[in-house]
Design a protein around this motif. Structure first.
Motif, short mmCIF file in Angstrom:
data_model
loop_
_atom_site.label_atom_id
_atom_site.label_comp_id
_atom_site.label_asym_id
_atom_site.label_seq_id
_atom_site.Cartn_x
_atom_site.Cartn_y
_atom_site.Cartn_z
N LEU A 1 -8.86 -2.95 -17.77
CA LEU A 1 -8.99 -1.50 -17.61
C LEU A 1 -10.30 -1.12 -16.93
O LEU A 1 -10.39 -0.13 -16.22
N THR A 2 -11.33 -1.93 -17.17
CA THR A 2 -12.64 -1.66 -16.59
C THR A 2 -12.98 -2.81 -15.65
O THR A 2 -12.75 -3.97 -15.98
N GLU A 3 -13.53 -2.46 -14.50
CA GLU A 3 -13.92 -3.47 -13.52
C GLU A 3 -15.25 -4.08 -13.97
O GLU A 3 -16.24 -3.36 -14.10
N ARG B 1 1.31 -9.69 -18.51
CA ARG B 1 0.77 -8.40 -18.93
C ARG B 1 1.33 -8.00 -20.29
O ARG B 1 0.62 -7.48 -21.13
N MET B 2 2.62 -8.22 -20.47
CA MET B 2 3.25 -7.80 -21.72
C MET B 2 2.87 -8.72 -22.88
O MET B 2 3.17 -8.42 -24.03
N CYS C 1 -8.94 -6.55 -20.85
CA CYS C 1 -7.59 -6.03 -20.59
C CYS C 1 -7.37 -5.70 -19.11
O CYS C 1 -6.25 -5.50 -18.69
N ARG D 1 -12.28 -3.67 -22.91
CA ARG D 1 -11.54 -3.02 -21.82
C ARG D 1 -11.56 -3.89 -20.56
O ARG D 1 -10.59 -3.91 -19.81
N TYR E 1 -3.22 -4.00 -26.22
CA TYR E 1 -4.54 -3.39 -26.45
C TYR E 1 -4.36 -2.16 -27.33
O TYR E 1 -3.52 -1.30 -27.05
N ILE E 2 -5.12 -2.09 -28.40
CA ILE E 2 -5.16 -0.87 -29.20
C ILE E 2 -6.60 -0.41 -29.23
O ILE E 2 -7.46 -1.07 -29.80
N GLY E 3 -6.85 0.68 -28.55
CA GLY E 3 -8.22 1.16 -28.36
C GLY E 3 -8.64 2.14 -29.43
O GLY E 3 -7.98 2.31 -30.45
N ASP F 1 4.16 -9.48 -14.72
CA ASP F 1 4.54 -8.59 -15.81
C ASP F 1 4.65 -9.31 -17.16
O ASP F 1 4.24 -8.78 -18.19
N ARG G 1 6.72 -0.08 -22.32
CA ARG G 1 6.44 -1.49 -22.04
C ARG G 1 7.69 -2.23 -21.59
O ARG G 1 7.68 -3.45 -21.46
#
Lengths: 222, 222
Positions: free
Chosen positions: A68-70, A91-92, A66, A63, A96-98, A88, A120
């Motif tokens: 998502l987590t700092e 980013r694209m 990606c 994460r 990520y598939i969690g 962008d 997206r």
């Protein structure tokens, strides 16, 4: 159709910077440090397999990569740009598939896939292409059944079908094999190999071994 | 980015239409709470007419509060929120889009039904026109404030009750101005100042609340 083919052009790697560069990455969870600072590079065509016992921070590491987590400290660069400030297109280039499938129960696998691409901002979605992807993921007869009625494994297959239609170069997969049967695991290994051959990158965690993967490097979190 | 937000708006409205029972529940709640007024204070027309603006507004505020409970919860639980955070649109605009979809599906029906309820409680003339107008300006503010509460209490046990504690005090100015506008219209005075102030609140909440929501969502995702 080989959905992976168009991917190399989506975000061409600059020759000097490796695709993904992680330096001194450390994460905290509930005040506790999860793993010692981690360094690694990932270049086009490489797979990093993140290992570790439960609670060692595999998911947190993914994460953090990606954005998502700092992270508590450290730096993550994707094609030379910081993961926090990249544009962008960059980013694209990351998918990520969690743990959670991000599927809507009321919608069918096809609709879920269309939504995913729409969110997206992927334009001109050819429905046949999506149906092919879902077929390849093993959802042939179930493409029009609301996800609510699908089994756990079929839901996972629906989520993984995103890999076939996305333009992403870097796949970040957290326990992709959860609830999959042996056929699907073999299919997944094949897809990962195909992606690597096309110059993609994969970071993956899994408690069960994936047979037949090429070029796998391992990062052990203990 | 525009395409992504447009997909999100369509998706959220589609999901609310598919979950018809949620929309019907909120509308029924609004109608029943309004109907409680004559049952509790008696059928005296003068009393009812005096209490009508406040009664309809309280019903609308409570309906808005309970409907917002799940605004982000489903997306958060099934992993869609992670995917939205990784998408091309800034999280504040994602939040604003979700609030807009929510208001179109759940706030607008209350606005449209309000003249009927006002008429049933004995409102006449201008007041019947000002009631939906005040709700049309005020309920979006309620949605924006409520969304902030919903995002802040994401993942908290008994989050709904906590959210009510957080948000109901913030609803007070909107409630005072909204029911005040209708009362003024009843006494043949101008409702203009009240409506202008409601509009000002909306203009203030529209850019600020999504930023607060985005901050709260980031914390929930971390």
């Amino acid at each position: 159709m080989r959905p992976g083919n168009a991917q190399a052009s989506a975000a061409p790697a600059t020759p000097q910077a490796p695709g993904l560069q992680v330096r001194g990455l450390a994460c905290r969870r509930g005040g506790m440090r999860l793993f010692a600072p981690v360094d690694f590079d990932l270049a086009a065509g490489e797979l990093l397999f993140v290992r570790g016992r439960n609670g060692r921070g595999k998911t947190t590491l993914l994460r953090a990569i990606c954005g998502l987590t700092e992270p508590a400290s450290g730096e993550i660069r994707f094609h030379g740009d910081s993961i926090r400030t990249m544009d962008d297109a960059r980013r694209m280039a990351l998918l990520y598939i969690g743990h959670r499938d991000a599927l809507k129960e009321e919608l069918t696998p096809l609709e879920n896939l269309q939504m995913h691409l729409g969110l997206r901002a992927v334009g001109n979605i050819d429905e046949d292409h999506l149906l092919d992807a879902l077929e390849a993921a093993g959802l042939g007869e179930r493409v029009d059944t609301p996800v609510r009625y699908l089994s756990q494994g079929q839901r996972r297959r629906t989520a993984l079908a995103r890999l076939l239609v996305s333009q992403a170069t870097l796949w970040v997969l957290d326990e992709p094999l959860t609830a999959l049967d042996t056929d699907a695991v073999a299919w997944m290994a094949e897809r990962i190999n195909g992606h690597l051959e096309d110059g993609g990158m994969v970071i993956c965690t899994s408690h069960q071994p994936i047979q037949g993967l090429h070029r796998a490097r391992t990062l052990d979190l203990g | 980015m525009g395409r992504s937000l447009w997909t999100l708006l369509k998706r959220d409205i589609t999901l609310l239409v598919l979950r018809r029972q949620d929309v019907m529940t909120i509308i029924a709640f609004f109608l029943i709470v309004t109907t409680l007024l004559p049952l509790s204070v008696g059928p005296e027309p003068e009393t009812l007419r005096a209490l009508a603006p406040g009664g309809v507004w309280i019903a609308a505020a409570l309906a808005s509060l309970i409907s917002l409970d799940r605004l982000f919860a489903d997306d958060w639980r099934d992993g869609t929120l992670e995917q939205l955070a990784l998408g091309p649109a800034p999280l504040a605009l994602v939040a604003l889009t979700k609030i807009t979809a929510h208001w179109l599906a759940l706030g607008l029906p209350l606005v449209l039904l309000s003249p009927l309820m006002g008429y049933a409680l004995g409102l006449q003339g201008m007041a019947l026109l000002i009631l939906p107008l005040s709700l049309a300006l005020g309920t979006p503010v309620l949605s924006l404030l409520g969304a902030t509460g919903a995002a802040l209490t994401l993942g908290v046990r008994a989050g709904g009750a906590l959210m009510a504690l957080l948000i109901l005090p913030l609803y007070v100015p909107v409630l005072i101005l909204g029911s005040g506008a209708v009362s003024e219209a009843m006494h043949a005075a101008g409702a203009g100042p009240h409506l202008s102030l409601l509009g000002a609140l909306l203009a203030l909440a529209l850019p600020l609340a999504p930023l607060a929501v985005a901050g709260a969502l980031r914390i929930a995702l971390d």
